[in-house]
Design an enzyme around this catalytic site. Structure first.
Site, PDB file in Angstrom:
ATOM      1  N   HIS A 136      -4.328   7.199  51.674  1.00 26.00           N
ATOM      2  CA  HIS A 136      -2.928   7.074  51.264  1.00 26.00           C
ATOM      3  C   HIS A 136      -2.119   6.239  52.254  1.00 26.00           C
ATOM      4  O   HIS A 136      -2.534   6.020  53.394  1.00 26.00           O
ATOM      5  CB  HIS A 136      -2.281   8.456  51.137  1.00 26.00           C
ATOM      6  CG  HIS A 136      -2.641   9.180  49.877  1.00 26.00           C
ATOM      7  ND1 HIS A 136      -3.812   9.873  49.732  1.00 26.00           N
ATOM      8  CD2 HIS A 136      -1.982   9.300  48.688  1.00 26.00           C
ATOM      9  CE1 HIS A 136      -3.873  10.401  48.517  1.00 26.00           C
ATOM     10  NE2 HIS A 136      -2.773  10.064  47.862  1.00 26.00           N
ATOM     11  N   LYS A 140       3.069   9.406  53.928  1.00 25.84           N
ATOM     12  CA  LYS A 140       2.794  10.685  53.255  1.00 25.84           C
ATOM     13  C   LYS A 140       2.834  11.823  54.273  1.00 25.84           C
ATOM     14  O   LYS A 140       2.233  11.713  55.345  1.00 25.84           O
ATOM     15  CB  LYS A 140       1.423  10.608  52.576  1.00 25.84           C
ATOM     16  CG  LYS A 140       1.058  11.845  51.769  1.00 25.84           C
ATOM     17  CD  LYS A 140      -0.154  11.600  50.886  1.00 25.84           C
ATOM     18  CE  LYS A 140      -0.564  12.844  50.116  1.00 25.84           C
ATOM     19  NZ  LYS A 140       0.530  13.402  49.304  1.00 25.84           N
TER      20      LYS A 140
END
Ligand SMILES: NC(=O)C1=CN([C@@H]2O[C@H](COP(=O)(O)OP(=O)(O)OC[C@H]3O[C@@H](n4cnc5c(N)ncnc54)[C@H](OP(=O)(O)O)[C@@H]3O)[C@@H](O)[C@H]2O)C=CC1
Ligand SMILES: O=C(O)C1=N[C@H](C(=O)O)C[C@H](O)C1
Length: 252
Positions: A136, A140
């Site tokens: 990711h 995040k």
């Protein structure tokens, strides 16, 4: 003509929330009645006449947001991560007192990701080893991703049903974190890298072969068809549904 669904977005200023504001505004069968950010009172949902909310906030806020919605009979479509079994249990108890209200907790709204998790669960019983790598963007806040946790849970349940245990692993010494997180006996490795959006690989290994199931979200528009499906279906599914697959006939 059927009335348009009155929808509010929570977390409207965030990466996902701002995309959801655009998607709901563009949907002919929906009306965006409120777009709330951090610090806005949830009473705004009632003032605006919202009957549906999309929650795309942060793990610390989502539970209270959904509780408010359910207590006011507002259907909730939730993409925010951080829903432990304990939180889900409390939500089920709350929903029992509001039997007409639907809540969808969807760790991933992208159709390909939902399919990839389902395929992984299906395949997991045929391979000796299985591990998950999720990748990711570095902004995040949670690790591993909600999608990876859900995929691991589905895999673990399928393997347990088939009488299989954890993947073989002879490791006796390791640096902290080297073998990833243990989610129901499945190892999950989290990568955070600038340039990425949301990606996952499930690696399945057997003697002399490997099956890799990979999904990539290259932008946040990839999640929006699933958000709209969730909004269109949630009222027809009272109580709690975990996973968008609960609304789809995947035929698996
Ligand atoms: N299910 C799915 O398909 C997907 C789920 N996600 C999940 O969605 C969540 C949001 O992700 P992302 O958009 O990238 O994160 P962002 O940090 O970009 O957005 C979160 C937003 O929520 C706001 N916020 C915080 N608390 C509240 C509150 N109480 N009420 C309203 N708004 C609040 C934040 O405000 P502020 O800016 O002031 O902090 C911020 O704007 C994460 O949990 C992520 O994992 C993400 C992508 C896909
Ligand atoms: O924070 C994100 O970006 C994402 N969060 C969800 C998750 O934790 O699984 C869904 C997707 O992976 C993007």
């Amino acid at each position: 003509m059927a009335e348009r669904l009155p929808v509010a977005v929570l977390g409207a200023n965030g990466r996902m929330g701002s995309e959801a504001v655009r998607a709901v505004s563009a949907a002919g069968d929906m009306e965006l009645v409120a777009a709330l950010g951090r610090g806005d009172s949830l009473e705004g949902l009632l003032d605006a006449g919202a009957r549906y909310v999309v929650d795309l906030t942060v793990p610390d806020a989502t539970e209270a947001n959904v509780r408010f919605a359910v207590e006011h009979g507002i259907h909730a479509v939730v993409g925010t991560t951080g829903w432990s079994e304990e939180r889900l249990g409390a939500l089920r108890r709350l929903l029992a007192a509001s039997p007409g209200t639907g809540v969808l907790i969807a760790p991933n709204f992208a159709l390909g990701a939902v399919l990839a998790s389902a395929f992984a669960a299906k395949a997991a019983r045929y391979f000796e080893s299985v591990e998950i790598v999720e990748l990711h963007h570095p902004d995040k806040v949670d690790a591993p991703s909600g999608t990876a946790v859900r995929t691991a849970q589905l895999i673990a349940a399928a393997r347990s049903e088939a009488g299989l245990g954890a993947s073989p692993d002879a490791t006796t010494t390791a640096l902290d974190g080297a073998r990833g997180a243990d989610v129901d006996g499945v190892r999950v490795h989290a990568v955070r890298l600038r340039g990425l959006v949301a990606h996952q690989e499930v690696l399945l290994g057997g003697p002399g072969e490997q099956l890799t199931l990979r999904h990539d979200s290259f932008d946040r528009a990839s999640f929006m068809p699933g958000v709209l499906v969730g909004l269109r279906e949630v009222a027809a599914h009272p109580g709690l549904t975990v996973g968008l697959d609960g609304y789809l006939d995947l035929g698996l």
